[in-house]
Design a protein around this motif. Sequence first.
Motif, short mmCIF file in Angstrom:
data_model
loop_
_atom_site.label_atom_id
_atom_site.label_comp_id
_atom_site.label_asym_id
_atom_site.label_seq_id
_atom_site.Cartn_x
_atom_site.Cartn_y
_atom_site.Cartn_z
N ILE A 98 0.85 -1.19 0.00
CA ILE A 98 0.00 0.00 0.00
C ILE A 98 0.88 1.24 0.00
O ILE A 98 1.85 1.33 0.77
N VAL A 99 0.55 2.19 -0.84
CA VAL A 99 1.28 3.46 -0.87
C VAL A 99 0.98 4.23 0.42
O VAL A 99 -0.18 4.45 0.78
N LEU A 100 2.04 4.66 1.11
CA LEU A 100 1.89 5.47 2.31
C LEU A 100 2.18 6.94 2.05
O LEU A 100 1.52 7.82 2.60
N GLN A 101 3.16 7.22 1.20
CA GLN A 101 3.57 8.60 0.98
C GLN A 101 4.23 8.70 -0.39
O GLN A 101 4.98 7.80 -0.80
N CYS A 102 3.95 9.77 -1.10
CA CYS A 102 4.54 10.00 -2.42
C CYS A 102 5.51 11.16 -2.38
O CYS A 102 5.26 12.18 -1.72
N GLY A 103 6.62 11.02 -3.07
CA GLY A 103 7.57 12.10 -3.18
C GLY A 103 7.15 13.11 -4.23
O GLY A 103 6.17 12.92 -4.96
#
Length: 389
Positions: free
Chosen positions: A99-104
């Motif tokens: 699961i994606v938690l944070q995107c740069g």
Amino acid sequence: MAPSVLIDQAVDSSVPVAAKSLNNKIIKASHPNPSLQVTADHKLKSVDAPVYAPGRGEVLVHIKATGICGSDIHFWKTGRIGSLVFEGDCIIGHEASGIVLQCGEGVNHLKAGDRVAVEPGVPCEECFLCDEGRYNLCEDVHFAGVYPYAGTIQRYKVHPAKWLHKLPDNVSFAEGALLEPLSVVMHGVKTAGLSLGRGVVVCGAGPIGLIALAAARASGAHPIVITDLEPSRLAFAKDFVPSCITYQVDLTKDAQGNAQAIRALFGDSEYVAPDTVLECTGVESSVCTATYTARRGGTVMVIGVGKAIMNNLPFMHISLAEIDLRFINRYRDTWPPAIACLSGGILDLKKLVSHVFPLEKADDALHLCADTRNESIKVLVVDEQEASL
């Protein structure tokens, strides 16, 4: 790709510098980051690894499922596969979803909460092979779980967004982890060029061989014979794809003897002899058997990974029969069609998952997988934690 530079100086020396994310700092997460490393002296080590913030073009992923691959066992036991050598400790694992938690910065096609599969190889995108679209052959690929690039048997992993693929709602995390071995098979099947109604032999009823069996069936190849030494694996294969024919390799016979027995399952005519052999073990004796099994002018596609040098391949037979002996290196452009195969019901691989271990007991998963007496098929390491930052 540029070498990694850490902003935060609180560096965990147990993680190779090159395995860290580009220009990233360590961040404090709400949960620890348990991970499993293979050490340079062939041991398994559980480590609470640092968590890195995603840089530009990167994503921080909560890894939910990782499949154990034979290469993980091989790196643990021998420290190398060909030119790939474990020169230090490294987190292993590369068959993963999460699961994606944070995107740069600069990541637009993904957002927090997206379910994704991880394509583990990150090519340089600058060499002539990458320019030609043959990025699987890039010599500067950063491949998760191959020293010194940290793998996916950990809770938190930073990965370039370009090499993450959204999972539809009807594809589970477990199935997402199976996309990597499915990609290996899809690249091999595409390169081999299977044909409707033409015979195929699959050598080896391990995870790759079983996926190749299912893919060959879906392709319309017929008849299909699968071989193995172990009766239990052949019984599983027959249950998995009931239309297949099984053959137990006879150790009292040489390569030609086993090939003759396999070919007899297709009938007496040279015309109906198998057009394609998908060799999924990488074992030299099996590759030799495969070359004698294929019809004259046929194709032997070696998908399995074997020893660095093979000395006993029957060169003159391969030459005189014009056997097309082919090889693949991993995969390219396979994740979207692989996801479509699972989402669309073309393939159902869920039966392959034989054992599941929590992340905190990942070392037990490796030990079970390494012992053939356990008759495992695909072993998964999963994380049930609702992790957050």
